[in-house]
Enzyme design. Structure first.
Site, short mmCIF file in Angstrom:
data_model
loop_
_atom_site.label_atom_id
_atom_site.label_comp_id
_atom_site.label_asym_id
_atom_site.label_seq_id
_atom_site.Cartn_x
_atom_site.Cartn_y
_atom_site.Cartn_z
N LYS A 254 -54.80 49.08 -16.92
CA LYS A 254 -53.98 49.06 -18.12
C LYS A 254 -52.68 49.82 -17.94
O LYS A 254 -51.79 49.74 -18.76
CB LYS A 254 -54.77 49.57 -19.31
CG LYS A 254 -55.33 50.94 -19.16
CD LYS A 254 -56.21 51.26 -20.37
CE LYS A 254 -56.91 52.58 -20.14
NZ LYS A 254 -58.02 52.79 -21.03
N ARG A 255 -52.58 50.60 -16.85
CA ARG A 255 -51.31 51.28 -16.59
C ARG A 255 -50.21 50.25 -16.27
O ARG A 255 -49.04 50.50 -16.46
CB ARG A 255 -51.41 52.27 -15.42
CG ARG A 255 -52.58 53.15 -15.52
CD ARG A 255 -52.29 54.63 -15.19
NE ARG A 255 -53.33 55.45 -15.79
CZ ARG A 255 -53.27 55.98 -17.00
NH1 ARG A 255 -52.19 55.84 -17.73
NH2 ARG A 255 -54.26 56.68 -17.48
#
Ligand code: GLU
Length: 494
Positions: A254-255
């Protein structure tokens, strides 16, 4: 012939991940192709991290995608309960069997001792792992410690030499040296099983024939195979799917990319387009067709067509596919109905109504005020921040810190968002108004908007993250070196 039974076994410890849907899809197709059953089991033995909200979101997002299960929570079946937290008695009974046969042992080592051992091993460049300190305690020694109510865990014995050989449907023969395998904790001091133990016991009792899961679990197979051997059970057939990757080929995170299915639903992707896209991850239809439905995929499924090169989950390609669905599938009327349903169901309208009502004089005032709730990114330039008191570098820092704080929230609610941002502005010694100004712009694209705290709470972490990151870039970005310093500073904030 035994019936094929596959399963998806998510841990309810966070947002519903696209990787879970991906693995569920392939398990379901495999089961369907063989006239078998697809089971859903909730692996919630980590009581600290499991939440009812996460379980609810995982179940509802799989349903939204059309990946219904044949047995599991809400559906039932002959092999329940399907939630591990409801199966404690089963694990207790099975751990007793392993203790009796001597294949598992009590370990009374303290966390401090284990820490010491790990440090010494690391310093000597050895593989970190349990050193076997309690593996050979006599029965009398164990009984004395138990009588004195000493804390313990239960670990499995592992061969010291040789290799574990097993077959993987996609990878063929795999060999992993036993020396790489730790004497895994099977039961924690709180009496709850660990993943490895509960997973094997349940796969066996639920008569799972094929374990199709992500490749991150392949190194756990020796522990699992050994448990099957200790119980004298036949192991299932293993199949480790390639991991989804970011366009730069790193593991999907998700980064770099939104990973929550909620995000894709809220952004207005169609479930059938997302499923179609996930079906293209490392797999192709035999006739090369790119646009296909779930049932077409199930009909044509063949797991040997999975290719191991890391499939890239590229939102641009997904956009293209989703656009194709929007343009080509269904009538204008369908489009209209689905659009309206999306605006209502995405859960974004209801919470903002009370705020909206305070601000408008007629319905036609509404659309411009709320458009940013329904968009992906917002259009901003460095000038968008010109009214902010904070200099660009300080604004970047405030936005980055806000993002890190928001990411660390375990409960996502308006109150939590508010208190975390207020505490942060105090810790940074910046007036609330000055601190919130760049956030306003980042989130809404406008100098004034509905309350930014409400806005963040409503649009959710994934979208907030994407917009905060975009704003940081517009403000000049954060170099790797700066990021290091910021991380240090952030850690000191407490
Ligand atoms: N609970 C594990 C997970 O969250 C399941 C892994 C498996 O399929 O064995 O991914």
């Amino acid at each position: 012939m035994t019936q094929v039974r596959t399963r998806i076994a998510p841990s309810p410890t966070g947002d519903p991940h696209v990787g879970t849907a991906y693995i569920a899809l392939f398990n379901r197709c495999f089961a369907r192709q063989h006239g078998g059953k697809f089971i859903l089991r909730i692996e919630d033995t980590d009581q600290m991290r499991s939440t009812a909200q996460s379980e609810h979101d995982i179940l509802s997002s799989l349903q939204w995608l059309g990946l219904e299960w044949d047995e599991g929570p809400g559906v039932g079946g002959d092999f329940g309960p399907y939630r591990q937290s409801e199966r404690s008695a089963i694990y207790a009974e099975h751990i007793a069997t392993l203790l009796e046969s001597g294949n598992a042992f009590h370990c009374f080592c303290s966390a401090e001792r284990l820490d010491e051992v790990r440090k010494t091993q690391m310093a000597a460049k050895q593989q970190p792992g349990y050193d076997g300190h309690c593996a050979h305690l006599s029965k009398a020694e164990v009984d004395t410690k138990l009588a004195a109510s000493e804390d313990y865990v239960i670990r499995m014995r592992v061969p010291e030499t040789g290799n574990c050989e097993f077959h993987d449907m996609l990878r063929g023969e795999v060999s992993i040296a036993w020396s790489q395998i730790d004497m895994q904790v099977l039961m924690k001091s709180d009496g709850l099983p660990t993943y490895h133990f509960a997973n094997v016991v349940d796969d066996h009792l639920m008569e799972i024939t094929h374990v199709v899961r992500g490749e991150e679990w392949i190194n756990s197979v020796p522990k699992h195979v050994l448990l099957y051997k200790y119980f004298d059970w036949t192991p299932p057939i293993f199949c480790h799917m390639p991991l989804l990757r970011n366009p730069d080929k790193s593991k999907l995170s998700k980064r770099k990319n939104p990973t929550s299915i909620n995000y894709y639903r809220d952004m207005g992707y169609l479930p059938e387009a997302l499923i179609n896209y996930l079906g293209m991850m490392g797999w192709t239809m035999p006739n090369g067709q790119e646009v296909f439905t779930l049932s077409e995929m199930e009909d044509a499924f063949d797991i040997s067509r999975v290719s191991l090169g890391g499939p890239v989950f590229d939102t641009e390609k997904l956009d293209w596919l989703n656009g194709k669905y929007l343009r080509e599938a269904g009538s204008d009327k369908d489009f209209q109905e689905r659009l309206l349903a999306w605006a209502q169901d995405s859960g974004r309208l209801a919470p903002i109504i009370p705020l909206l009502r305070q601000r408008v004089e007629k319905f036609s005032d509404v659309a411009p005020l709320i458009s940013y709730f329904f968009s992906g990114s917002v259009a901003i330039t460095p000038e968008s921040f010109s009214h902010c008191k904070l200099a660009p570098a300080d604004a970047c820092k405030a936005l980055q810190f806000a993002l890190w704080k928001l990411e660390a929230l375990s409960v996502w609610s308006r109150e939590e968002v508010e208190s975390t941002l207020m505490t942060l502005s105090q810790a940074l010694d910046i007036k609330v108004r000055d601190f919130l100004a760049p956030l306003f712009v980042a989130i809404s694209g406008q100098p004034v908007s509905l309350s930014v705290i409400d806005s963040i709470a409503v649009i959710g972490l994934d979208l907030s993250r994407a917009r905060l990151r975009a704003a940081i870039e517009v403000l000049g970005g954060i170099s790797k070196k700066q990021a290091k310093n910021l991380e240090k500073e952030f850690a000191q904030l407490g």
